[in-house]
Design an enzyme around this catalytic site. Structure first.
Site, mmCIF file in Angstrom:
data_model
loop_
_atom_site.group_PDB
_atom_site.id
_atom_site.type_symbol
_atom_site.label_atom_id
_atom_site.label_comp_id
_atom_site.label_asym_id
_atom_site.label_seq_id
_atom_site.Cartn_x
_atom_site.Cartn_y
_atom_site.Cartn_z
ATOM 1 N N GLU A 47 48.054 49.690 -8.037
ATOM 2 C CA GLU A 47 48.935 50.315 -9.028
ATOM 3 C C GLU A 47 49.196 51.766 -8.661
ATOM 4 O OE1 GLU A 47 46.227 48.572 -9.498
ATOM 5 O OE2 GLU A 47 46.100 47.667 -11.493
ATOM 6 N N THR A 191 29.550 24.580 19.300
ATOM 7 C CA THR A 191 30.894 25.100 19.571
ATOM 8 C C THR A 191 30.829 26.259 20.552
ATOM 9 O OG1 THR A 191 31.717 24.376 17.427
ATOM 10 C CG2 THR A 191 32.915 26.177 18.467
ATOM 11 N N ASP A 195 32.924 25.572 23.840
ATOM 12 C CA ASP A 195 34.226 26.277 23.869
ATOM 13 C C ASP A 195 34.116 27.742 24.310
ATOM 14 O OD1 ASP A 195 35.280 23.963 22.899
ATOM 15 O OD2 ASP A 195 35.502 24.666 20.833
HETATM 16 N N1 LIG Z 1 39.019 20.933 16.587
HETATM 17 C C1 LIG Z 1 38.321 21.884 16.013
HETATM 18 O O1 LIG Z 1 38.749 22.483 15.032
HETATM 19 C C2 LIG Z 1 36.971 22.216 16.576
HETATM 20 C C3 LIG Z 1 36.261 23.286 16.033
HETATM 21 C C4 LIG Z 1 35.014 23.559 16.556
HETATM 22 C C5 LIG Z 1 34.487 22.763 17.562
HETATM 23 N N2 LIG Z 1 35.227 21.739 18.050
HETATM 24 C C6 LIG Z 1 34.677 20.860 19.103
HETATM 25 O O2 LIG Z 1 33.455 20.334 18.613
HETATM 26 C C7 LIG Z 1 32.589 20.102 19.707
HETATM 27 C C8 LIG Z 1 31.232 20.712 19.402
HETATM 28 O O3 LIG Z 1 30.698 19.994 18.310
HETATM 29 P P1 LIG Z 1 29.316 20.317 17.656
HETATM 30 O O4 LIG Z 1 29.149 19.394 16.509
HETATM 31 O O5 LIG Z 1 28.268 20.364 18.698
HETATM 32 O O6 LIG Z 1 29.545 21.834 17.173
HETATM 33 P P2 LIG Z 1 28.907 22.656 15.969
HETATM 34 O O7 LIG Z 1 28.870 21.832 14.742
HETATM 35 O O8 LIG Z 1 29.644 23.931 15.897
HETATM 36 O O9 LIG Z 1 27.420 22.963 16.462
HETATM 37 C C9 LIG Z 1 26.426 22.006 16.350
HETATM 38 C C10 LIG Z 1 25.068 22.636 16.464
HETATM 39 O O10 LIG Z 1 24.804 23.439 15.337
HETATM 40 C C11 LIG Z 1 23.400 23.425 15.060
HETATM 41 N N3 LIG Z 1 23.267 23.027 13.664
HETATM 42 C C12 LIG Z 1 23.446 23.867 12.621
HETATM 43 N N4 LIG Z 1 23.255 23.235 11.468
HETATM 44 C C13 LIG Z 1 22.941 21.958 11.750
HETATM 45 C C14 LIG Z 1 22.609 20.842 10.957
HETATM 46 N N5 LIG Z 1 22.549 20.896 9.627
HETATM 47 N N6 LIG Z 1 22.351 19.679 11.580
HETATM 48 C C15 LIG Z 1 22.394 19.597 12.922
HETATM 49 N N7 LIG Z 1 22.684 20.647 13.708
HETATM 50 C C16 LIG Z 1 22.958 21.823 13.137
HETATM 51 C C17 LIG Z 1 22.768 22.509 16.064
HETATM 52 O O11 LIG Z 1 22.385 23.335 17.140
HETATM 53 P P3 LIG Z 1 20.867 23.653 17.571
HETATM 54 O O12 LIG Z 1 20.425 22.526 18.398
HETATM 55 O O13 LIG Z 1 21.026 24.917 18.372
HETATM 56 O O14 LIG Z 1 20.038 23.862 16.358
HETATM 57 C C18 LIG Z 1 23.921 21.664 16.503
HETATM 58 O O15 LIG Z 1 23.768 21.146 17.770
HETATM 59 C C19 LIG Z 1 33.244 20.707 20.920
HETATM 60 O O16 LIG Z 1 33.830 19.652 21.675
HETATM 61 C C20 LIG Z 1 34.316 21.585 20.357
HETATM 62 O O17 LIG Z 1 35.412 21.719 21.225
HETATM 63 C C21 LIG Z 1 36.441 21.451 17.574
#
Ligand SMILES: NC(=O)c1ccc[n+]([C@@H]2O[C@H](COP(=O)([O-])OP(=O)(O)OC[C@H]3O[C@@H](n4cnc5c(N)ncnc54)[C@H](OP(=O)(O)O)[C@@H]3O)[C@@H](O)[C@H]2O)c1
Length: 327
Positions: A47, A191, A195
């Site tokens: 404002e 991620t 990535d």
């Molecule tokens: N299209 C999109 O919008 C997009 C966005 C992001 C990623 N991606 C793709 O997704 C893929 C990666 O997937 P992602 O699932 O590995 O990625 P993420 O979900 O970002 O990371 C997974 C990691 O987070 C940790 N984590 C945190 N909380 C968790 C829980 N409650 N349960 C289990 N783990 C947990 C674990 O790591 P720790 O083992 O270190 O504990 C797990 O390995 C890649 O191919 C990427 O390119 C796509």
């Protein structure tokens, strides 16, 4: 009011912990005399910015504001005082202030003889610039938007894990605008490993926007010091947990959180019930394969499906942005 909403959108992300508000002053002939948005904390509210721009033309005019003018002395004097001192005759606002410390602005204006109208385009303001701030005021918790890019067959990456880029440049530019307004971006270590994203808000020419959200990486694994997410472009918080509620507690003082993790973290947040909005950028491509946009969210059968409703469907370049809120 639409012009005031535009002003509010422009300052979103830079006003924390104050709400992003927009204001327009019309002179006594109904012509636009001044516009303004909330300045960073300690600076003038919307404002006051609009009144300064309008000068003497505010006298006998109308102030149009997205949020009820505040009536309390915070870091700056009450906006109601500034409005009364300007000689304005009418004030129109969208949303009433839910903050008990700041409310009462409308009443004081009316008692001073100003014509007050409330609720103008309130729905647009509640869904738009004030969405996250109102959620924080009402629940005490940050507002979480799960944002993801997906092929039309619900895949967030190709079979080899590559996902750059599923959507068009136009859709990604839209994401960068959301990032520039957010307080924090959250991903999992997965991620970061696949990535290696910088997780910054950038303009079309690649330069950083003036406001950078906090980058948050969730998971137990060590992140390499060379990971781009640890570069100097913004601050980064590493949270060693798998519990979304713990992440929420760590971000308790934030308002607008973008969840940009992969299927694992997205699944964990959805299962924990801490996602308030979904923004799905859907590209007209097919990827097939095993990497779906979201992992198990604890839905054993169709009767247990999480049911959401669309609150916005927008074409962006060749893609579509779907906005969903819980039913
Ligand atoms: N299209 C999109 O919008 C997009 C966005 C992001 C990623 N991606 C793709 O997704 C893929 C990666 O997937 P992602 O699932 O590995 O990625 P993420 O979900 O970002 O990371 C997974 C990691 O987070 C940790 N984590 C945190 N909380 C968790 C829980 N409650 N349960 C289990 N783990 C947990 C674990 O790591 P720790 O083992 O270190 O504990 C797990 O390995 C890649 O191919 C990427 O390119 C796509």
């Amino acid at each position: 009011m639409r012009l005031a909403i535009e002003q509010a959108e422009q300052v979103k992300g830079s006003t924390y912990p104050n709400p992003p508000v927009g204001a327009v002053i019309l002179d006594s002939d109904g012509q636009i005399a001044g516009v303004g948005g909330t300045q960073p904390v300690g600076g003038p509210h919307a404002e006051v910015m609009a009144l300064r721009a309008a000068g003497d033309r505010a006298k006998g005019g109308t102030a149009v504001v997205t949020l009820e003018p505040c009536n309390h002395h915070g870091r700056t004097p009450p906006c109601v005082d500034a409005l009364l001192a300007s000689g304005i005759s009418a004030v129109t606002f969208a949303v009433s202030d839910p903050n008990p410390a700041a409310e009462g602005g409308a009443q004081r204006l009316a008692e001073a003889g100003v014509t007050v109208s409330a609720g103008v385009l309130a729905g647009e303001v509640e869904k738009g610039p004030l969405r996250e701030w109102l959620h924080k005021q009402r629940t005490g918790l940050p507002h979480v938007t799960w944002k993801f890019a997906t092929s039309v067959d619900g895949r967030s990456a190709a079979a080899d894990g590559s996902s750059q880029w599923i959507t068009s440049e136009a859709a990604r530019a839209d994401v960068h605008r959301k990032r520039a307004a957010a307080d924090a971006i959250v991903v999992g270590t997965g991620t970061v490993f696949v990535d290696d994203p910088t997780l910054t808000a950038r303009r079309a020419d690649g330069s950083l926007t003036s406001h950078q959200p906090l980058r948050v990486v969730v998971g137990m694994r060590e992140v390499s010091p060379d990971a781009k997410v640890l570069n100097d472009d913004s601050h980064t918080m590493l949270i060693r947990t798998h519990d979304p509620h713990e992440v929420m507690r760590s971000l308790g003082d934030r308002t607008d959180v973008l969840l940009e993790g992969g299927p694992t973290l997205a699944g964990a947040f959805l299962r924990a019930g801490v996602v308030n909005r979904i923004l799905a950028y859907v590209a007209p491509i097919l990827l097939g394969g095993p990497i779906t946009a979201v992992d198990d969210i604890g839905v054993p059968s169709i009767t247990h499906a999480q049911r959401w409703g669309f609150d916005g469907i927008t074409a962006i370049g060749p893609d579509v942005r779907l906005s969903l809120v819980p039913n």
